[in-house]
Design a protein around this motif. Structure first.
Motif, PDB file in Angstrom:
ATOM      1  N   TRP A  60      -5.940   5.601  15.206  1.00  0.00           N
ATOM      2  CA  TRP A  60      -6.229   5.077  13.875  1.00  0.00           C
ATOM      3  C   TRP A  60      -5.459   5.831  12.799  1.00  0.00           C
ATOM      4  O   TRP A  60      -6.006   6.546  11.980  1.00  0.00           O
TER       5      TRP A  60
ATOM      6  N   ARG B   1       0.928   3.681   1.737  1.00  0.00           N
ATOM      7  CA  ARG B   1       1.283   4.161   3.071  1.00  0.00           C
ATOM      8  C   ARG B   1       1.877   3.042   3.920  1.00  0.00           C
ATOM      9  O   ARG B   1       2.035   3.165   5.141  1.00  0.00           O
TER      10      ARG B   1
ATOM     11  N   HIS C  59      -7.380  -7.424  13.329  1.00  0.00           N
ATOM     12  CA  HIS C  59      -8.615  -6.704  12.999  1.00  0.00           C
ATOM     13  C   HIS C  59      -8.993  -7.037  11.558  1.00  0.00           C
ATOM     14  O   HIS C  59      -8.263  -6.636  10.633  1.00  0.00           O
TER      15      HIS C  59
ATOM     16  N   ASP D  34       0.834  -1.195   0.000  1.00  0.00           N
ATOM     17  CA  ASP D  34       0.000   0.000   0.000  1.00  0.00           C
ATOM     18  C   ASP D  34       0.873   1.252   0.000  1.00  0.00           C
ATOM     19  O   ASP D  34       1.979   1.236   0.554  1.00  0.00           O
TER      20      ASP D  34
ATOM     21  N   GLN E  24     -14.176   2.028  19.608  1.00  0.00           N
ATOM     22  CA  GLN E  24     -13.389   2.562  18.507  1.00  0.00           C
ATOM     23  C   GLN E  24     -12.972   4.028  18.768  1.00  0.00           C
ATOM     24  O   GLN E  24     -11.840   4.419  18.505  1.00  0.00           O
TER      25      GLN E  24
ATOM     26  N   GLU F 249      -9.582   2.570  18.021  1.00  0.00           N
ATOM     27  CA  GLU F 249      -9.396   3.238  16.720  1.00  0.00           C
ATOM     28  C   GLU F 249      -9.480   4.765  16.860  1.00  0.00           C
ATOM     29  O   GLU F 249     -10.090   5.452  16.083  1.00  0.00           O
TER      30      GLU F 249
ATOM     31  N   TRP G 264     -16.767  -8.898   9.814  1.00  0.00           N
ATOM     32  CA  TRP G 264     -17.233  -7.509   9.696  1.00  0.00           C
ATOM     33  C   TRP G 264     -18.114  -7.394   8.466  1.00  0.00           C
ATOM     34  O   TRP G 264     -17.779  -7.916   7.404  1.00  0.00           O
TER      35      TRP G 264
ATOM     36  N   GLU H 249     -15.096  -5.396   2.171  1.00  0.00           N
ATOM     37  CA  GLU H 249     -14.127  -6.262   2.848  1.00  0.00           C
ATOM     38  C   GLU H 249     -14.624  -7.702   2.976  1.00  0.00           C
ATOM     39  O   GLU H 249     -13.998  -8.533   3.619  1.00  0.00           O
TER      40      GLU H 249
ATOM     41  N   TRP I 190      -8.210   8.145   7.332  1.00  0.00           N
ATOM     42  CA  TRP I 190      -9.366   7.730   6.495  1.00  0.00           C
ATOM     43  C   TRP I 190     -10.369   8.868   6.353  1.00  0.00           C
ATOM     44  O   TRP I 190     -11.078   8.967   5.355  1.00  0.00           O
TER      45      TRP I 190
ATOM     46  N   LYS J  32      -8.305  -8.255   7.189  1.00  0.00           N
ATOM     47  CA  LYS J  32      -9.765  -8.334   7.103  1.00  0.00           C
ATOM     48  C   LYS J  32     -10.153  -9.539   6.234  1.00  0.00           C
ATOM     49  O   LYS J  32      -9.311 -10.166   5.592  1.00  0.00           O
TER      50      LYS J  32
ATOM     51  N   VAL K  55      -6.130  -2.795   6.995  1.00  0.00           N
ATOM     52  CA  VAL K  55      -6.851  -3.514   5.934  1.00  0.00           C
ATOM     53  C   VAL K  55      -6.439  -4.984   5.786  1.00  0.00           C
ATOM     54  O   VAL K  55      -7.284  -5.853   5.579  1.00  0.00           O
TER      55      VAL K  55
ATOM     56  N   GLU L 246     -18.674  -4.354  14.868  1.00  0.00           N
ATOM     57  CA  GLU L 246     -19.834  -3.546  14.469  1.00  0.00           C
ATOM     58  C   GLU L 246     -21.091  -4.365  14.137  1.00  0.00           C
ATOM     59  O   GLU L 246     -21.737  -4.175  13.108  1.00  0.00           O
TER      60      GLU L 246
HETATM   61  O1  G3I Z   1      -4.295   0.225  -1.045  1.00  0.00           O
HETATM   62  C1  G3I Z   1      -5.214   0.633  -2.069  1.00  0.00           C
HETATM   63  C2  G3I Z   1      -4.492   1.554  -3.075  1.00  0.00           C
HETATM   64  O2  G3I Z   1      -3.461   0.804  -3.718  1.00  0.00           O
HETATM   65  C3  G3I Z   1      -5.523   2.039  -4.098  1.00  0.00           C
HETATM   66  O3  G3I Z   1      -4.901   2.951  -4.997  1.00  0.00           O
HETATM   67  C4  G3I Z   1      -6.676   2.750  -3.343  1.00  0.00           C
HETATM   68  C5  G3I Z   1      -7.744   3.252  -4.288  1.00  0.00           C
HETATM   69  O4  G3I Z   1      -8.468   2.144  -4.750  1.00  0.00           O
HETATM   70  O5  G3I Z   1      -7.295   1.809  -2.422  1.00  0.00           O
HETATM   71  C6  G3I Z   1      -6.359   1.397  -1.426  1.00  0.00           C
HETATM   72  O6  G3I Z   1      -7.011   0.495  -0.540  1.00  0.00           O
HETATM   73  C7  G3I Z   1      -7.895   1.168   0.335  1.00  0.00           C
HETATM   74  C8  G3I Z   1      -7.434   0.870   1.787  1.00  0.00           C
HETATM   75  O7  G3I Z   1      -8.337   1.478   2.734  1.00  0.00           O
HETATM   76  C9  G3I Z   1      -6.024   1.389   2.056  1.00  0.00           C
HETATM   77  O8  G3I Z   1      -6.041   2.790   2.019  1.00  0.00           O
HETATM   78  C10 G3I Z   1      -9.296   0.590   0.164  1.00  0.00           C
HETATM   79  O9  G3I Z   1      -9.772   0.952  -1.131  1.00  0.00           O
HETATM   80  C11 G3I Z   1     -10.223   1.179   1.215  1.00  0.00           C
HETATM   81  O10 G3I Z   1     -11.491   0.526   1.143  1.00  0.00           O
HETATM   82  C12 G3I Z   1      -9.657   0.907   2.617  1.00  0.00           C
HETATM   83  O11 G3I Z   1     -10.502   1.565   3.538  1.00  0.00           O
HETATM   84  C13 G3I Z   1     -10.335   1.156   4.917  1.00  0.00           C
HETATM   85  C14 G3I Z   1     -11.725   0.840   5.476  1.00  0.00           C
HETATM   86  O12 G3I Z   1     -11.653   0.562   6.882  1.00  0.00           O
HETATM   87  C15 G3I Z   1     -12.313  -0.385   4.787  1.00  0.00           C
HETATM   88  O13 G3I Z   1     -11.503  -1.496   5.057  1.00  0.00           O
HETATM   89  C16 G3I Z   1      -9.704   2.314   5.700  1.00  0.00           C
HETATM   90  O14 G3I Z   1      -8.357   2.487   5.276  1.00  0.00           O
HETATM   91  C17 G3I Z   1      -9.737   2.007   7.198  1.00  0.00           C
HETATM   92  O15 G3I Z   1      -9.282   3.146   7.924  1.00  0.00           O
HETATM   93  C18 G3I Z   1     -11.168   1.695   7.634  1.00  0.00           C
HETATM   94  O16 G3I Z   1     -11.108   1.359   8.992  1.00  0.00           O
HETATM   95  C19 G3I Z   1     -12.384   1.097   9.613  1.00  0.00           C
HETATM   96  C20 G3I Z   1     -12.193  -0.070  10.586  1.00  0.00           C
HETATM   97  O17 G3I Z   1     -11.716  -1.213   9.893  1.00  0.00           O
HETATM   98  C21 G3I Z   1     -13.487  -0.367  11.318  1.00  0.00           C
HETATM   99  N1  G3I Z   1     -13.969   0.832  12.029  1.00  0.00           N
HETATM  100  C22 G3I Z   1     -14.168   1.985  11.127  1.00  0.00           C
HETATM  101  C23 G3I Z   1     -12.842   2.326  10.429  1.00  0.00           C
HETATM  102  C24 G3I Z   1     -12.977   3.565   9.568  1.00  0.00           C
HETATM  103  O18 G3I Z   1     -13.886   3.328   8.530  1.00  0.00           O
END
Ligand code: G3I
Length: 381
Positions: free
Chosen positions: A338, A76, A135, A74, A260, A291, A139, A144, A346, A102, A99, A183
């Motif tokens: 988080w 980051r 984590h 990723d 969270q 979180e 979910w 995911e 996020w 999951k 991520v 959740e």
């Molecule tokens: O890594 C890819 C990147 O290569 C790509 O260019 C980009 C655009 O498509 O996507 C990137 O992946 C994303 C990933 O985060 C990493 O940034 C996914 O699309 C995106 O769906 C994913 O979102 C995460 C989300 O949960 C869904 O899993 C967030 O980072 C993460 O902060 C968020 O965390 C959740 C907890 O699991 C549960 N509680 C709520 C919290 C915030 O929503």
């Protein structure tokens, strides 16, 4: 956070430092002073009268201090964006993957589990005296859930039990604790539980089944139920407490609750948060803040300003103090943030027109006043 955004942030730092000959400094009622050359700075560095140099957060607590990390390839990822590592290694002794642990990631096909990236993260944690929190095993979040599972027509109860068993068995001894179910409560439904595909195929029983399977697979892992908004919805908290009482009465192996704490600079009142912590702690469960971040930009400002930064200091401080006051030491299972720097949160990916500064560190890894709010609370100031 991608390199372009970091480049902009660095540009702002040069602009802030260079644009006036003196730094305005101010102190909030908490005694924290933070310096900025401009009221519209995006980088606001915190200071505190209690330390002459930045303390390590993990040294200030008798429980794990963690952060959510990106991994694998990723943009980051801690394996890609390595300039974040000195800050992570200094302040945190607990990691959780945002991520890569999951459902879709670990179980991409019905008969296929994928552990390579999560194993690499587990190795990193072990090599740096950090614990790894898992984590999350179950979910409802659509993106995911693996496609095969959405179309599954077999026995859902045994499929989910096998999902949990396989993963917990693989990580036994390397993952200290799990968000087994995340959740599952929905105070808007008749049952009080989210009508996810798990609920619709198995019934509420899918929840307890998961904890029973996780305990059987890894008796040493600490098992959590993770949820948002229990500190701001009396109804949601009541449903949680009823579930905890029921599980306890039937010896369902649930050890703790993750709040969270995707909280806000403005609400809920800290007494409400403290009462929610206490209601769970009084039942003997461990409590994690799992979180934590802090939505602060309800005014849609274009930049973090001194007032907001110092208010974040005070707000983070009061919430961490509430946790310490409400949760007995033996039940304090840790505090996880988080993300590391504001720009990667996020919250900044929800809407291109919305910016926020919800975390403890500026994009150049300098500590914000919010950081010192946490540090002062942990240190008892
Ligand atoms: O890594 C890819 C990147 O290569 C790509 O260019 C980009 C655009 O498509 O996507 C990137 O992946 C994303 C990933 O985060 C990493 O940034 C996914 O699309 C995106 O769906 C994913 O979102 C995460 C989300 O949960 C869904 O899993 C967030 O980072 C993460 O902060 C968020 O965390 C959740 C907890 O699991 C549960 N509680 C709520 C919290 C915030 O929503």
């Amino acid at each position: 956070m991608n390199s372009l955004l970091r480049g902009i942030a660095v540009g702002v730092v040069v602009w802030v430092c260079g644009c006036t000959s003196h730094s305005g400094s101010t102190s909030s009622e908490s005694g924290t002073s933070s310096s900025s050359s401009s009221s519209t700075a995006t980088i606001i560095v915190g200071t505190s009268p209690y330390w002459s140099s930045t303390p390590a957060l993990k040294d200030l607590a008798s429980f794990p201090i963690g952060m959510e990390v990106s991994a694998a390839n990723d943009t980051r990822s801690i394996f890609v964006l390595k300039d974040q590592l000195p800050t992570i290694n200094k302040h945190f002794n607990s990691l959780v993957a945002g991520v890569i642990m999951k459902m879709r990631y670990l179980h991409p096909a019905e008969k296929t589990y994928y552990y390579t990236d999560a194993d690499a993260l587990a190795d990193y944690a072990a090599q740096h005296a950090m614990i790894l929190h898992g984590h999350t095993l179950i979910w409802h979040w659509d993106s995911e859930i693996p496609a095969w599972m959405k179309n599954y027509t077999g026995d859902w109860e045994s499929m989910l039990n096998d999902h949990v068993t396989q993963i917990c068995t693989h990580f036994a001894g390397r993952v200290t604790s799990w968000d087994v179910v995340n959740e599952a409560i929905d105070e808007t439904t008749t049952s009080g539980f989210r009508e996810s595909m798990f609920y619709n195929h198995v019934g509420k029983k899918y929840i307890e089944n998961a904890y029973i399977a996780a305990r059987a697979a890894d008796p040493n892992a600490v098992l959590y139920y993770n949820e948002f908004g229990m500190e701001s919805s009396a109804q949601k908290l009541a449903i949680l407490l009823a579930m905890l009482d029921d599980f306890k009465a039937r010896s369902i192996p649930l050890d703790g609750v993750g709040f969270q704490m995707h909280t806000s600079l403005y609400s809920p009142k800290v007494d409400t948060i403290k009462a929610a912590f206490k209601a769970v702690a009084d039942r003997g469960f461990k409590i994690r803040i799992s979180e934590m971040d802090m939505q602060s930009n309800i005014g849609h400002a274009s930049a973090l300003d001194l007032s907001m930064a110092n208010s974040q200091h005070d707000r983070y401080k009061e919430i961490i103090k509430a946790y310490l006051e409400a949760v007995p030491p033996a039940q304090r299972a840790g505090i996880t943030f988080w993300g590391l720097v504001d720009g990667e949160s996020w919250l900044n990916y929800l809407d291109p027109s919305y910016k926020d500064w919800p975390l403890l560190f500026n994009d150049d890894y300098s500590p914000k006043p919010a950081f010192y709010g946490v540090a002062e609370a942990l240190a008892g100031y």
